[in-house]
Write a protein that holds these residues in place. Structure first.
Motif, short mmCIF file in Angstrom:
data_model
loop_
_atom_site.label_atom_id
_atom_site.label_comp_id
_atom_site.label_asym_id
_atom_site.label_seq_id
_atom_site.Cartn_x
_atom_site.Cartn_y
_atom_site.Cartn_z
N LYS A 98 0.82 -1.22 0.00
CA LYS A 98 0.00 0.00 0.00
C LYS A 98 0.85 1.27 0.00
CE LYS A 98 -3.59 0.38 2.68
NZ LYS A 98 -4.45 0.33 3.90
N ARG A 101 1.23 3.41 -3.11
CA ARG A 101 0.18 4.33 -3.57
C ARG A 101 0.38 5.75 -3.08
NH1 ARG A 101 -1.54 3.55 -7.84
NH2 ARG A 101 -3.40 4.81 -7.42
N HIS A 104 0.23 8.88 -5.30
CA HIS A 104 -1.03 9.12 -5.99
C HIS A 104 -2.12 9.67 -5.06
CE1 HIS A 104 0.28 7.02 -9.68
NE2 HIS A 104 0.92 6.21 -8.85
N ARG A 105 -1.82 9.81 -3.77
CA ARG A 105 -2.86 10.16 -2.81
C ARG A 105 -2.50 11.44 -2.07
NH1 ARG A 105 -3.38 6.90 1.33
NH2 ARG A 105 -5.66 7.06 1.43
N TRP A 111 -9.04 5.95 0.99
CA TRP A 111 -8.58 4.84 0.17
C TRP A 111 -9.61 4.58 -0.93
CZ3 TRP A 111 -4.00 2.84 -0.28
CH2 TRP A 111 -3.82 1.59 -0.88
N ASP A 115 -6.93 2.76 -5.82
CA ASP A 115 -5.82 2.33 -4.95
C ASP A 115 -5.91 0.83 -4.68
OD1 ASP A 115 -4.79 4.94 -4.62
OD2 ASP A 115 -6.22 5.34 -3.02
#
Length: 253
Positions: A98, A101, A104-105, A111, A115
């Protein structure tokens, strides 16, 4: 995505570690970096990946100079897999993947389905989906390295850099991981110690010595007995495997 480096140089204090290196990697191609210890392979990888700023020279990824790209934006396109990583924190395999990611967040974003799909897809691509809830500390060395690669894949990159990804692994896991990287169909640059593995899995090979590039070409062009003697100080016989057309190195006793 393509990767292009022009006249890269870098060092620490008065010591120069990488000197005047230029290279190009076409989309979907795998370039291997080989050379003796201290030849500058890891430093060059970090320069091309944007993790270090060169003293001189430029790096372009898909035609864009990365010096003008933010680290976060670059991480959406480029992934870096280091030699090894460890943690004493109790985390699951899924928690590790995780982390890929993060670029990208935003800080306040929840979430998302995107994702979740990226993490699940990354685990499936490295054949670790069945281990998603397993504790990181219980994994074997080969399994941990596959999870490192899954975390990189969760970034959904177009380019992947790998610094000796097979270090400390047995031969089965070395072949398994390099075969997996080759089959990912990404543009990749990988630093390796094992010359036969480089011949097996790389489209082209760059040979480094003393921070400079001394040869670059296909495995057949680069891996010659005179070069191995000059750069690695070993005598060897080179034969071509009929089944794959790749050179095989047999070192003299």
């Amino acid at each position: 995505m393509s990767v292009l480096a022009r006249d890269l140089s870098w060092g620490v204090g008065q010591k120069t570690i990488v000197t005047g290196i230029s290279l190009s990697v076409k989309e979907g191609e795998t370039l291997g970096l080989i050379g003796p210890n201290g030849s500058g392979k890891s430093s060059l990888l970090r320069l091309i990946a944007g993790l270090r700023r060169p003293r001189s020279g430029t790096v372009e990824i898909n035609g864009r100079d990365i010096s003008g790209v933010s680290r976060r934006s670059l991480a959406r396109e480029v992934a870096f897999v280091q030699q090894s990583a460890s943690t004493e924190t109790s985390v699951s395999v899924r928690d590790v993947v995780k982390l890929g990611r993060t670029p990208h967040r935003s800080a306040l974003a929840g979430w998302s389905r995107e994702d979740e799909d990226a993490v699940r897809g990354a685990l499936e691509r490295v054949d670790m989906a069945g281990h998603s809830s397993q504790a990181w500390q219980t994994l074997s060395g080969g399994e941990r390295q596959r999870v490192h690669i899954a975390r990189a894949l969760a970034q959904t990159p177009n380019v992947m850099f790998l610094d000796e990804p097979t270090n400390h692994l047995d031969i089965h896991h070395q072949i398994e991981i390099l075969r997996m990287v080759r089959d990912l169909d990404l543009t990749s640059i990988v630093a390796l110690h094992d010359l036969n593995l480089a011949a097996m899995f790389c489209d082209r090979i760059m040979v480094m010595q003393g921070g400079t590039a001394v040869a670059c070409g296909t495995p057949e062009e680069v891996l010659t007995a005179p070069l191995l003697r000059r750069v690695f100080r070993v005598d060897a016989e080179i034969s071509c495997e009929a089944s794959c057309g790749r050179p095989h190195i047999r070192f003299a006793l």
